[in-house]
Design a protein around this motif. Structure first.
Motif, PDB file in Angstrom:
ATOM      1  N   PHE A 103       0.816  -1.208   0.000  1.00  0.00           N
ATOM      2  CA  PHE A 103       0.000   0.000   0.000  1.00  0.00           C
ATOM      3  C   PHE A 103       0.856   1.267   0.000  1.00  0.00           C
ATOM      4  N   GLN A 104       2.156   1.117   0.038  1.00  0.00           N
ATOM      5  CA  GLN A 104       3.033   2.276   0.066  1.00  0.00           C
ATOM      6  C   GLN A 104       3.564   2.591  -1.325  1.00  0.00           C
ATOM      7  N   ALA A 105       4.812   2.207  -1.612  1.00  0.00           N
ATOM      8  CA  ALA A 105       5.449   2.723  -2.822  1.00  0.00           C
ATOM      9  C   ALA A 105       6.176   1.689  -3.681  1.00  0.00           C
ATOM     10  N   PRO A 106       5.631   0.492  -3.879  1.00  0.00           N
ATOM     11  CA  PRO A 106       6.384  -0.446  -4.715  1.00  0.00           C
ATOM     12  C   PRO A 106       6.615   0.065  -6.134  1.00  0.00           C
ATOM     13  N   GLY A 107       5.639   0.744  -6.707  1.00  0.00           N
ATOM     14  CA  GLY A 107       5.795   1.278  -8.062  1.00  0.00           C
ATOM     15  C   GLY A 107       6.903   2.316  -8.148  1.00  0.00           C
ATOM     16  N   PHE A 108       7.081   3.087  -7.101  1.00  0.00           N
ATOM     17  CA  PHE A 108       8.142   4.092  -7.058  1.00  0.00           C
ATOM     18  C   PHE A 108       9.509   3.426  -7.213  1.00  0.00           C
ATOM     19  N   TYR A 109       9.750   2.352  -6.487  1.00  0.00           N
ATOM     20  CA  TYR A 109      11.058   1.700  -6.563  1.00  0.00           C
ATOM     21  C   TYR A 109      11.292   1.060  -7.925  1.00  0.00           C
ATOM     22  N   VAL A 110      10.249   0.506  -8.522  1.00  0.00           N
ATOM     23  CA  VAL A 110      10.379  -0.048  -9.877  1.00  0.00           C
ATOM     24  C   VAL A 110      10.766   1.062 -10.845  1.00  0.00           C
ATOM     25  N   LYS A 111      10.107   2.235 -10.749  1.00  0.00           N
ATOM     26  CA  LYS A 111      10.434   3.370 -11.623  1.00  0.00           C
ATOM     27  C   LYS A 111      11.863   3.852 -11.418  1.00  0.00           C
ATOM     28  N   CYS A 112      12.390   3.646 -10.224  1.00  0.00           N
ATOM     29  CA  CYS A 112      13.767   4.063  -9.924  1.00  0.00           C
ATOM     30  C   CYS A 112      14.795   2.993 -10.290  1.00  0.00           C
ATOM     31  N   GLY A 113      14.340   1.927 -10.940  1.00  0.00           N
ATOM     32  CA  GLY A 113      15.266   0.910 -11.423  1.00  0.00           C
ATOM     33  C   GLY A 113      15.547  -0.236 -10.465  1.00  0.00           C
ATOM     34  N   TYR A 114      14.722  -0.388  -9.444  1.00  0.00           N
ATOM     35  CA  TYR A 114      14.903  -1.468  -8.480  1.00  0.00           C
ATOM     36  C   TYR A 114      14.173  -2.715  -8.952  1.00  0.00           C
ATOM     37  N   ALA A 115      14.729  -3.868  -8.608  1.00  0.00           N
ATOM     38  CA  ALA A 115      14.116  -5.148  -8.950  1.00  0.00           C
ATOM     39  C   ALA A 115      13.557  -5.784  -7.684  1.00  0.00           C
ATOM     40  N   GLU A 116      12.376  -6.353  -7.805  1.00  0.00           N
ATOM     41  CA  GLU A 116      11.798  -7.053  -6.668  1.00  0.00           C
ATOM     42  C   GLU A 116      12.611  -8.303  -6.384  1.00  0.00           C
ATOM     43  N   ILE A 117      12.927  -8.524  -5.108  1.00  0.00           N
ATOM     44  CA  ILE A 117      13.717  -9.696  -4.734  1.00  0.00           C
ATOM     45  C   ILE A 117      12.993 -10.606  -3.748  1.00  0.00           C
ATOM     46  N   GLY A 118      11.805 -10.205  -3.308  1.00  0.00           N
ATOM     47  CA  GLY A 118      11.045 -11.075  -2.415  1.00  0.00           C
ATOM     48  C   GLY A 118       9.851 -10.362  -1.827  1.00  0.00           C
ATOM     49  N   ARG A 119       8.913 -11.178  -1.304  1.00  0.00           N
ATOM     50  CA  ARG A 119       7.743 -10.597  -0.660  1.00  0.00           C
ATOM     51  C   ARG A 119       7.128 -11.595   0.305  1.00  0.00           C
ATOM     52  N   LEU A 120       6.514 -11.040   1.330  1.00  0.00           N
ATOM     53  CA  LEU A 120       5.704 -11.852   2.230  1.00  0.00           C
ATOM     54  C   LEU A 120       4.321 -12.002   1.612  1.00  0.00           C
ATOM     55  N   PRO A 121       3.678 -13.131   1.834  1.00  0.00           N
ATOM     56  CA  PRO A 121       2.339 -13.295   1.263  1.00  0.00           C
ATOM     57  C   PRO A 121       1.306 -12.477   2.025  1.00  0.00           C
ATOM     58  N   THR A 122       0.189 -12.207   1.351  1.00  0.00           N
ATOM     59  CA  THR A 122      -0.949 -11.597   2.014  1.00  0.00           C
ATOM     60  C   THR A 122      -1.647 -12.693   2.804  1.00  0.00           C
ATOM     61  N   VAL A 123      -1.786 -12.466   4.108  1.00  0.00           N
ATOM     62  CA  VAL A 123      -2.438 -13.449   4.970  1.00  0.00           C
ATOM     63  C   VAL A 123      -3.432 -12.709   5.853  1.00  0.00           C
ATOM     64  N   GLY A 124      -4.673 -13.152   5.838  1.00  0.00           N
ATOM     65  CA  GLY A 124      -5.673 -12.561   6.711  1.00  0.00           C
ATOM     66  C   GLY A 124      -5.872 -11.070   6.495  1.00  0.00           C
ATOM     67  N   GLY A 125      -5.714 -10.606   5.250  1.00  0.00           N
ATOM     68  CA  GLY A 125      -5.915  -9.201   4.952  1.00  0.00           C
ATOM     69  C   GLY A 125      -4.744  -8.307   5.309  1.00  0.00           C
ATOM     70  N   ARG A 126      -3.667  -8.899   5.800  1.00  0.00           N
ATOM     71  CA  ARG A 126      -2.489  -8.098   6.136  1.00  0.00           C
ATOM     72  C   ARG A 126      -1.730  -7.741   4.859  1.00  0.00           C
ATOM     73  N   PRO A 127      -1.129  -6.565   4.824  1.00  0.00           N
ATOM     74  CA  PRO A 127      -0.456  -6.142   3.586  1.00  0.00           C
ATOM     75  C   PRO A 127       0.811  -6.944   3.318  1.00  0.00           C
ATOM     76  N   GLN A 128       1.152  -6.999   2.054  1.00  0.00           N
ATOM     77  CA  GLN A 128       2.396  -7.646   1.653  1.00  0.00           C
ATOM     78  C   GLN A 128       3.564  -6.709   1.916  1.00  0.00           C
ATOM     79  N   ARG A 129       4.657  -7.277   2.373  1.00  0.00           N
ATOM     80  CA  ARG A 129       5.910  -6.538   2.498  1.00  0.00           C
ATOM     81  C   ARG A 129       6.775  -6.993   1.332  1.00  0.00           C
ATOM     82  N   ILE A 130       7.329  -6.033   0.602  1.00  0.00           N
ATOM     83  CA  ILE A 130       8.053  -6.334  -0.634  1.00  0.00           C
ATOM     84  C   ILE A 130       9.464  -5.767  -0.522  1.00  0.00           C
TER      85      ILE A 130
END
Length: 143
Positions: A103-130
């Protein structure tokens, strides 16, 4: 016996960190932390945003990056992350890594040239940490 630590936890955290560092030093990989703190302000010194990071095992870890509501979409976040990257390059680090929530800024980091390297799953409505990273070319860090 295992029990919760409450109240002033500073001494406890220091014990934990010293124990971790002692083990890392024994392996030739000491934790030599050195902070990077950047503040963006307007012409009157008003806070627009900031970045708090630390070096850890040859990488820069961005712990916190925040931009005030009135400064969003003005390039403040990009300037902060670019200055942190420049400092990481000056220090000869391998790159930068950061984590954010979905819910924060994953798109911002992608635009800045960052690559996703991992994420926690969504569980019980809790947000994903990427987690994202950007590595530097070895010739950049050798300059």
């Amino acid at each position: 016996m295992i029990e919760p630590v409450t109240g002033d936890t500073g001494a406890f955290v220091s014990e934990v960190l010293e124990t971790l560092d002692e083990a890392a030093r024994a392996l030739g990989k000491p934790f030599e932390e050195d902070g990077v703190n950047l503040r963006a302000s307007d012409g009157d010194g008003g806070f627009l945003g900031g970045l708090n990071a630390e070096t850890l095992q040859g990488w820069l870890y961005v712990k916190f990056l925040a931009v005030s509501q009135q400064a969003r979409s003005l390039g403040v976040g990009r300037k902060l992350i670019e200055e942190a990257e420049a400092e990481a390059r000056r220090r000869g680090l391998a790159g930068v890594y950061v984590d954010t929530f979905d819910f924060q800024a994953p798109g911002f980091y992608v635009k800045c040239g960052y690559a996703e390297i991992g994420r926690l799953p969504t569980v019980g409505g809790r947000p994903q940490r990427i987690w994202f990273s950007k590595t530097f070319d070895a010739t950049e860090t050798d300059q």
